[in-house]
Design a protein around this motif. Structure first.
Motif, PDB file in Angstrom:
ATOM      1  N   VAL A  13       0.844  -1.201   0.000  1.00  0.00           N
ATOM      2  CA  VAL A  13       0.000   0.000   0.000  1.00  0.00           C
ATOM      3  C   VAL A  13       0.878   1.249   0.000  1.00  0.00           C
ATOM      4  O   VAL A  13       0.615   2.205  -0.743  1.00  0.00           O
ATOM      5  CB  VAL A  13      -0.951  -0.007   1.217  1.00  0.00           C
TER       6      VAL A  13
ATOM      7  N   ALA B 279       0.706   3.841  -2.933  1.00  0.00           N
ATOM      8  CA  ALA B 279       0.220   5.174  -2.579  1.00  0.00           C
ATOM      9  C   ALA B 279       1.181   6.258  -3.057  1.00  0.00           C
ATOM     10  O   ALA B 279       0.763   7.226  -3.710  1.00  0.00           O
ATOM     11  CB  ALA B 279       0.013   5.272  -1.069  1.00  0.00           C
TER      12      ALA B 279
ATOM     13  N   SER C  99       5.740  11.599  -1.881  1.00  0.00           N
ATOM     14  CA  SER C  99       5.140  11.754  -3.202  1.00  0.00           C
ATOM     15  C   SER C  99       5.634  13.019  -3.886  1.00  0.00           C
ATOM     16  O   SER C  99       5.852  13.038  -5.101  1.00  0.00           O
ATOM     17  CB  SER C  99       3.621  11.802  -3.088  1.00  0.00           C
TER      18      SER C  99
ATOM     19  N   LEU D 224      -2.584  10.416   4.005  1.00  0.00           N
ATOM     20  CA  LEU D 224      -1.395  10.855   3.275  1.00  0.00           C
ATOM     21  C   LEU D 224      -0.368  11.460   4.203  1.00  0.00           C
ATOM     22  O   LEU D 224       0.798  11.563   3.871  1.00  0.00           O
ATOM     23  CB  LEU D 224      -1.794  11.888   2.206  1.00  0.00           C
TER      24      LEU D 224
END
Lengths: 267, 288
Positions: free
Chosen positions: B68, B72, B145, B230
């Protein structure tokens, strides 16, 4: 030369008027002092040897040369009495009015339907029914409907060269132009496909002003009502040598150079 | 005679060199598979992949939270990088005058050359404090990210730009001659024509994102807990291997290799998708 008797009707030779037109690519002069009145219900052929500026002239008529960095224009071209180089002229509207068919068929890599619908969509036509109607009418006018009506969803790239070129003509017709420019539209096609396009041009000439650049003198003699002969001057700038009814240019040219060219002595 | 001999020799040398790469790839695949196999058989494939708890101390090896975590960061970074990358490719290929492009293009290419540990460092020092202002410790999926986004941008930009440039000028002229504006031409003709190349760029970017290790370790927090937002810390598959392989033995070591197998499968899938995209693109262009 202001009045013609063409296609059974009298028309005045001033749909498009080029006045004292000079055109440069950077410091190179491609066209010199062109004065040309193009009639509004006819096919005008522009002939001449390679490099004489005939394509450059054609591409001025819908301002496609605007895309070329460093190009410069002097003089005017009037469409229905209005200078197309004026600042207030919207080039997008001009190109909608003055469509263009290119030397090599250039359908977009999308479906046949979407190719035709592209133009009208950009000009605000959104309803599906309306677009379907436009697509059908345009394809019918371009004499392609019967061949493609069952495969409108297929890629346009799967069509033959001649069909692709008629598709490109249909695409131009879809935005309802007044003038259609054709830049050697048959040079990439076989004789049968060429014949079809020429027939189509004759039909379209009833409703549209067509200007065709061609290398093929037989083609000019076959399809056009008036012919302009361009030639390169010693400094390689193109200029207009002779202009008149096609029947006269090909049977009784006034200029020696025209005669030499159409009899195949050079070019 | 000798002419043909050199000809043949050259052919074999090229063949052998070419096959070396393939053989090495195969050996690597076989090796990690062999090393990972005991873990798969002891833990069970299902429990390993869908197990939620990773605690080597009590022989609990479930990598779901890392899968995950990896997915993600990949998805969130792509959500940011794809629009930005395509916009930048359009700018470089269609809009910017050559002077601007001559500055931008090398700058984009330079982004590739920066070592990932430097990206991690910048993320650690600059981004982590900023994200911690929003919430959490700052070591998070979001931070990772953002770092990844910058790292995958050059891939997306340069492949997209190349595929936009490969669109024949006649499409552009055809659209403009119909009275389409520049933007209508880009949106209606150029992007659809270039979409398979752009798709390939995006997928290759994803491959790069899922494989990134060092920068991720530095900013994602490496928590083994299942991330719920997040702003939570997480751990990537790559990070899991890098962090623990030094001291792992027995089933633990094998489980790390098995993690590598899962990663390998992910990247294999992404590359296959990219190949399909690229092939479709070249077919379309051959027809045109």
């Amino acid at each position: 030369m202001t009045e013609y008797n063409l296609n059974g009707q009298t028309c005045r030779g001033d749909k498009i008027k080029a006045k004292n037109l000079n055109f440069y690519y950077g410091s190179f002069q491609a066209l010199r002092d062109i004065n040309l009145d193009i009639p509004g219900c006819a096919i005008t052929a522009i002939i001449g040897p390679s490099g004489c500026g005939k394509s450059s002239f054609l591409r001025l008529l819908n301002r496609m040369n605007d895309l070329i960095y460093g190009s410069r224009i002097e003089g005017t071209i009037e469409l229905d009495g209005k200078n197309i180089f004026d600042k207030e002229v919207d080039v997008v509207d001009l190109r909608k009015n003055v469509g263009m068919v290119f030397q090599k068929p250039n359908p977009f890599p999308i479906s046949i339907f979407d190719n035709i619908a592209f133009g009208p969509k950009q000009h605000g036509k959104k309803s599906k029914i309306e677009l379907e109607e436009i697509v059908e009418n345009s394809l019918k006018k371009a004499a392609l409907w019967d061949e493609v009506k069952d495969k409108l969803g297929q890629s346009a790239l799967a069509l033959s060269g001649g069909q692709q070129q008629r598709l490109c003509i249909a695409r131009v017709l879809s935005v309802e132009p007044q003038v259609i420019l054709m830049d050697e539209p048959c040079s990439a096609l076989d004789p049968m496909a060429t014949l079809k396009i020429e027939d189509l041009m004759r039909t379209l000439a009833k409703n549209y002003t067509i200007i065709i650049v061609t290398h093929n003198m037989q083609q000019a003699a076959r399809v056009s009502d008036t012919t302009a002969f361009f030639m390169m001057e010693p400094d390689r700038a193109g200029s207009l040598v002779e202009y008149g009814l096609t029947s006269e240019i090909f049977t009784n040219p006034k200029d020696k150079r025209t005669e030499d060219y159409i009899t195949g002595r050079f070019g | 005679m000798t002419r043909y001999f050199t000809d043949k020799l050259a052919k074999y040398i090229v063949f052998i060199s070419g096959f070396t790469a393939v053989v090495i790839l195969l050996l690597i695949a076989l090796f990690i598979l062999r090393e990972g196999l005991p873990a798969f058989s002891e833990i069970g494939v299902f429990d390993f992949i869908f197990g939620n708890v990773w605690r080597p101390g009590i022989d609990q090896y479930g990598i779901l939270s890392m899968i995950v975590g990896s997915i993600a960061v990949t998805i969130v970074s792509m959500i940011m990088a794809v629009p930005l990358g395509i916009a930048c490719a359009i700018l470089l290929a269609e809009v910017a005058p050559s002077k601007v492009r001559n500055i931008l293009r090398p700058a984009v290419e330079l982004l590739v050359g920066i070592p990932s540990v430097v990206y991690g460092l910048v993320g650690l020092v600059l981004l982590v404090p900023i994200v911690s202002n929003i919430g959490g410790s700052g070591f998070s999926i979001l931070t990772a990210s953002i770092v990844l986004m910058v790292m995958v941008l050059p891939t997306i930009i340069s492949i997209s730009e190349d595929s936009i440039r490969a669109i024949p000028a006649s499409y552009r002229e055809g659209a403009l001659a119909l009275g389409a504006t520049k933007w209508q031409t880009i949106k209606g003709v150029i992007l659809p024509a270039a979409k398979s190349g752009i798709g390939a760029g995006v997928v290759l970017g994803m491959g790069r994102a899922i494989g990134e290790t060092m920068a991720m370790i530095m900013v994602i927090g490496n928590s083994i807990a299942f991330p719920n937002s997040l702003l939570d810390a997480a751990r990537t598959l790559t990070g899991n291997i890098a962090l623990e392989i030094n001291y792992a033995t027995g089933t633990h070591e094998s489980a790390l290799f098995a993690t590598g197998v899962v990663l390998f499968v992910f990247i294999l899938l992404l590359n296959s998708v990219a190949t399909v995209f690229l092939k479709r693109g070249s077919n379309a262009q051959r027809l045109g």
